[in-house]
Design an enzyme around this catalytic site. Structure first.
Site, PDB file in Angstrom:
ATOM      1  CG  ASP A  16       4.161  -0.894   9.438  1.00 26.95           C
ATOM      2  OD1 ASP A  16       4.383  -2.116   9.286  1.00 26.95           O
ATOM      3  OD2 ASP A  16       4.017  -0.123   8.480  1.00 26.95           O
ATOM      4  CB  THR A  36      -1.773   7.245  -3.507  1.00 27.27           C
ATOM      5  OG1 THR A  36      -1.153   5.955  -3.544  1.00 27.27           O
ATOM      6  CG2 THR A  36      -0.855   8.273  -4.145  1.00 27.27           C
ATOM      7  NE  ARG A  87      -1.830   1.332   3.866  1.00 32.40           N
ATOM      8  CZ  ARG A  87      -2.360   1.670   5.046  1.00 32.40           C
ATOM      9  NH1 ARG A  87      -3.664   1.739   5.186  1.00 32.40           N
ATOM     10  NH2 ARG A  87      -1.594   1.898   6.086  1.00 32.40           N
ATOM     11  CG  ASP A 106       7.799  -0.887   9.873  1.00 30.77           C
ATOM     12  OD1 ASP A 106       8.146  -1.514   8.854  1.00 30.77           O
ATOM     13  OD2 ASP A 106       7.529   0.330   9.875  1.00 30.77           O
TER      14      ASP A 106
HETATM   15  N1  URA Z   1      -1.174  -1.624   8.603  1.00 33.37           N
HETATM   16  C1  URA Z   1      -0.494  -1.766   9.774  1.00 33.37           C
HETATM   17  O1  URA Z   1       0.534  -2.457   9.820  1.00 33.37           O
HETATM   18  N2  URA Z   1      -0.961  -1.132  10.861  1.00 33.37           N
HETATM   19  C2  URA Z   1      -2.068  -0.356  10.854  1.00 33.37           C
HETATM   20  O2  URA Z   1      -2.440   0.179  11.893  1.00 33.37           O
HETATM   21  C3  URA Z   1      -2.759  -0.228   9.628  1.00 33.37           C
HETATM   22  C4  URA Z   1      -2.294  -0.856   8.518  1.00 33.37           C
END
Ligand code: URA
Length: 212
Positions: free
Chosen positions: A202, A107, A103, A205
């Protein structure tokens, strides 16, 4: 669309440790596996089985075994990969396909950069692994990919879901197929960067560290 939010003290406990920003990656990875195994138990409640005659040390009896074709587990790369071990621990004979989707942070557009899936998914029970159902864009794109290959029975296993993402999956996919979502919690909302609040940050991450 069917939604199962699992209400279990062990799930709540593990999820709380995952949410904690001080939890280090190795512990985070281990807990994701454990949590997914618990989610997988619910997600596979309707997995197809067939009768099998066996002999116990005492008598003959009819048991059940998983039917063919085997379920297909599809982790969405990269973060979904962290869920694969937890899923296959419960369903070791499942086949595994891969979908690489990313993603764009600005955008929010989804691009598919890799796929390794059977050509024909008719009659296959598919289990998509996507830790964070945020805007729903990635999950909708992944489910559409599977539907285009003939799948009609799709269950998504997500650690967390946002109301916005659930709404989008119901709106965009609901008329095409019966989709089930199994998750540990539905959080409050998305923030302005499309992160789930309170969420866990994330997921990629936190599983694998930041890659620039
Ligand atoms: N992707 C993620 O890793 N965390 C979020 O909070 C939203 C999308």
């Amino acid at each position: 669309m069917r939604l199962h939010v699992l209400d279990h003290p062990l799930i709540a406990h593990k999820l709380t440790v995952l949410r904690d920003k001080t939890t280090p990656s190795p512990v985070f990875r281990q807990l994701v596996e454990e949590l997914v195994t618990l989610l997988a138990y619910e997600a596979t409640r309707e997995v197809r089985v067939e009768e099998k005659e066996i002999e116990t040390p005492v008598a003959q009896t009819i048991g059940r075994k998983m039917a063919d074709p085997r379920p297909l587990v599809v982790p969405i790369l990269r973060a979904g990969l962290g869920m694969l071990e937890g899923m296959t621990r419960l369903v070791p004979t499942a086949e595994v396909g891969f979908l690489g989707m990313v993603r764009d942070h600005d955008t929010l557009e989804i691009t598919t950069y890799a796929n390794r899936l059977p050509d024909n998914l008719a009659g296959r029970q598919c289990f998509v692994l996507d830790p964070m159902l945020a805007t729903g864009g990635t999950l909708v794109a992944a489910i559409e990919y599977l539907l285009d290959l003939g799948a009609r029975d799709v269950t998504a296993v997500c650690l967390l879901a946002a109301p916005e993402g659930l709404e989008r999956v119901a709106k965009d996919i609901g008329h095409r197929a019966e989709v089930t979502i199994v998750t540990a919690a539905v959080d409050e909302r998305l923030d302005e960067h499309a992160y789930i609040v309170p969420g866990l940050g994330d997921a990629g991450d936190r599983l694998y560290g930041v890659v620039d």
